[in-house]
Write a protein that holds these residues in place. Structure first.
Motif, short mmCIF file in Angstrom:
data_model
loop_
_atom_site.label_atom_id
_atom_site.label_comp_id
_atom_site.label_asym_id
_atom_site.label_seq_id
_atom_site.Cartn_x
_atom_site.Cartn_y
_atom_site.Cartn_z
N PRO A 59 38.30 -21.69 48.60
CA PRO A 59 38.64 -22.39 47.36
C PRO A 59 38.75 -21.48 46.14
N LYS A 60 38.27 -20.26 46.23
CA LYS A 60 38.36 -19.33 45.10
C LYS A 60 39.56 -18.39 45.22
N LYS A 61 40.27 -18.46 46.35
CA LYS A 61 41.45 -17.60 46.55
C LYS A 61 42.38 -18.36 47.50
N LEU A 62 43.31 -19.12 46.93
CA LEU A 62 44.13 -20.03 47.75
C LEU A 62 45.12 -19.28 48.62
N ASP A 63 45.54 -18.09 48.21
CA ASP A 63 46.27 -17.15 49.07
C ASP A 63 47.57 -17.72 49.65
N VAL A 64 48.38 -18.33 48.79
CA VAL A 64 49.69 -18.85 49.17
C VAL A 64 50.75 -17.80 48.86
N SER A 65 51.81 -17.76 49.67
CA SER A 65 52.88 -16.77 49.47
C SER A 65 54.24 -17.48 49.39
N HIS A 66 55.14 -16.94 48.57
CA HIS A 66 56.46 -17.54 48.34
C HIS A 66 57.57 -16.52 48.55
N TYR A 67 58.77 -17.05 48.74
CA TYR A 67 59.98 -16.22 48.92
C TYR A 67 61.09 -16.78 48.03
N PHE A 68 61.76 -15.91 47.27
CA PHE A 68 62.84 -16.33 46.38
C PHE A 68 64.04 -15.39 46.56
N GLN A 69 65.20 -16.00 46.52
CA GLN A 69 66.43 -15.19 46.61
C GLN A 69 67.50 -15.80 45.73
N ALA A 70 68.21 -14.94 45.02
CA ALA A 70 69.36 -15.34 44.22
C ALA A 70 70.58 -14.55 44.68
N ILE A 71 71.70 -15.24 44.82
CA ILE A 71 72.96 -14.62 45.24
C ILE A 71 73.98 -14.85 44.13
N ASP A 72 74.51 -13.78 43.57
CA ASP A 72 75.48 -13.89 42.48
C ASP A 72 76.84 -14.28 43.05
N ILE A 73 77.30 -15.47 42.70
CA ILE A 73 78.56 -15.98 43.24
C ILE A 73 79.73 -15.10 42.80
N SER A 74 79.67 -14.56 41.59
CA SER A 74 80.80 -13.78 41.07
C SER A 74 81.03 -12.49 41.85
N TRP A 75 80.07 -12.05 42.64
CA TRP A 75 80.29 -10.89 43.50
C TRP A 75 81.34 -11.21 44.55
N PHE A 76 81.43 -12.49 44.94
CA PHE A 76 82.36 -12.92 45.99
C PHE A 76 83.65 -13.51 45.43
N MET A 77 83.54 -14.29 44.36
CA MET A 77 84.71 -14.97 43.80
C MET A 77 84.34 -15.54 42.44
N ALA A 78 85.34 -16.05 41.72
CA ALA A 78 85.06 -16.68 40.43
C ALA A 78 84.18 -17.91 40.66
N PRO A 79 83.14 -18.10 39.86
CA PRO A 79 82.24 -19.23 40.06
C PRO A 79 82.95 -20.58 40.09
N GLU A 80 84.01 -20.74 39.27
CA GLU A 80 84.73 -22.01 39.29
C GLU A 80 85.47 -22.23 40.60
N ASP A 81 85.91 -21.15 41.22
CA ASP A 81 86.56 -21.28 42.53
C ASP A 81 85.54 -21.70 43.59
N TYR A 82 84.34 -21.14 43.51
CA TYR A 82 83.30 -21.52 44.45
C TYR A 82 82.96 -23.00 44.29
N ALA A 83 82.78 -23.44 43.02
CA ALA A 83 82.44 -24.83 42.77
C ALA A 83 83.51 -25.77 43.32
N ALA A 84 84.78 -25.38 43.16
CA ALA A 84 85.87 -26.20 43.68
C ALA A 84 85.86 -26.23 45.20
N ARG A 85 85.60 -25.10 45.82
CA ARG A 85 85.55 -25.06 47.29
C ARG A 85 84.38 -25.90 47.81
N MET A 86 83.24 -25.84 47.11
CA MET A 86 82.12 -26.68 47.50
C MET A 86 82.46 -28.16 47.32
N GLY A 87 83.19 -28.47 46.24
CA GLY A 87 83.61 -29.85 46.03
C GLY A 87 84.52 -30.34 47.15
#
Length: 362
Positions: A263-291
């Motif tokens: 109870p004094k050390k809950l010892d939980v671990s997390h993982y986070f990742q971000a992927i920049d859409i603009s590396w692949f294509m224009a963000p608006e193009d990605y949003a349209a493709r997802m749509g």
């Protein structure tokens, strides 16, 4: 006999001010209190109240901080860092705040090099995974967030817990008026929903949990005493197991039976990742493709008994809209407890009812 659980609407701005002031009274900085308050209101609006991810957490953290389980002013330190990677120690601080700062770091790395991954160890409960995955959307990124937790899920074939609910979220933008957001626990359900069903006087599905003897049950009261079951049987167990491999094991933090064991050390671990859409294509193009993809899914022929096809995040977007129309609906039991806590903490902000919640979108 089933029974409806009464809910009351409160003003969103007042609720945010109340929760933020409450966390400051518990020792958080103003910045961290605001981060936590925003996260809890996000969850209150998007999720079923029985899932326990909303503003009721204020009372739980009053207990955890008072008991020394969580340090409200903990350091947040980078143990090791590279162009695309970082390992962070949260020093047993507020998990939601540590997670928000870690995703911010992952986003910064993604904007520099296309992708950023940050793993956090020595943390605590971080709330809804969607809160953190969706943080990336405002920066033109796809967000991924997952965590380990206390050992509530039984391994396939076992009757004692060894992994957590280990929730995942993946958030990606679309041009459909809402982002597509997967947000799932790796267990079929959590014990918060079992408590909700007990209050409603309802049975639960047989694939939610088992008794301590390993037997199936539709009695939520009996299930609370035993371990949870994974989604898809052995597949859910496998996903939860490998989530531990990517969080607690890889970070050098707690895994399996370790989280929440001290109870004094809950010892939980997390993982986070971000992927920049603009590396692949224009963000608006990605949003349209997802749509386009969203419409492909929604236009498929329906099975008998179904009125429509939903995509990940659509139901939560509807809940947010419905719950925001006349104020934020709060379970009456939770509201009374928060008002009592406000008096205990001598908060200046009150929490005043607007009126009963009469919607049907929980």
């Amino acid at each position: 006999m089933t029974r409806a659980i009464p809910m009351t609407n409160v003003d969103r701005a007042q609720l945010r001010a109340f929760v933020s002031e409450g966390f400051e009274a518990l020792g958080l900085t103003a910045e961290d209190a605001g981060i936590f308050a925003d996260a809890l209101i996000f969850s209150e609006l998007r999720f079923h109240p029985g899932q326990g991810q909303g503003v009721a957490r204020l009372r739980r953290y009053h207990e955890r901080i008072g008991n020394g389980e969580v340090n409200p002013r903990a350091d947040w330190s980078i143990v090791k860092e590279g162009p695309a990677l970082a390992l962070v120690d949260a020093h047993n601080g507020i998990g939601t705040v540590a997670a928000a700062k870690a995703m911010r770091l992952a986003i910064g790395k993604a904007k520099e090099g296309g992708i950023g991954t940050v793993i956090v160890r020595n943390s605590t409960h971080y709330g809804s995974s969607a809160v953190h995955a969706c943080q990336a959307l405002d920066h033109g990124c796809i967000g991924i967030a997952f965590t380990n937790a206390g050992p509530e899920m039984a391994p396939w074939g076992g009757r004692e817990g060894v992994t957590g609910t280990n929730p995942w979220s993946i958030a990606a933008p679309s041009d459909q008026g809402f982002p597509t957001v997967l947000d799932i626990a790796i267990t079929t359900a959590g014990k918060g929903m079992m408590n909700w069903l007990i209050r409603e006087g309802k049975k639960m599905p047989l694939d939610w949990a088992i008794t301590p003897d390993g037997e199936e049950t539709d009695d939520p009261a009996a299930a609370l005493k035993g371990p949870l079951l994974g989604i898809g049987g052995h597949k859910g167990y496998g996903l939860a197991f490998m989530t531990e491999a990517l969080t607690g094991v890889l970070s050098g933090g707690g895994f399996g039976l370790t989280p929440y064991s001290d109870p004094k050390k809950l010892d939980v671990s997390h993982y986070f990742q971000a992927i920049d859409i603009s590396w692949f294509m224009a963000p608006e193009d990605y949003a349209a493709r997802m749509g386009e993809f969203v419409q492909m899914a929604k236009s498929r022929a329906l099975r008998p008994g179904f009125d429509e096809i939903l995509v990940p995040g659509e139901q939560e977007a509807r809940r947010t809209a419905a719950k925001s129309e006349n104020g934020v609906p709060i379970d009456d039991v939770v509201l009374a407890d928060m008002q009592a806590l406000g008096r205990e903490l001598n908060l200046k902000t009150t929490l005043d009812p607007i009126g009963p919640y009469t919607g049907d979108t929980l």
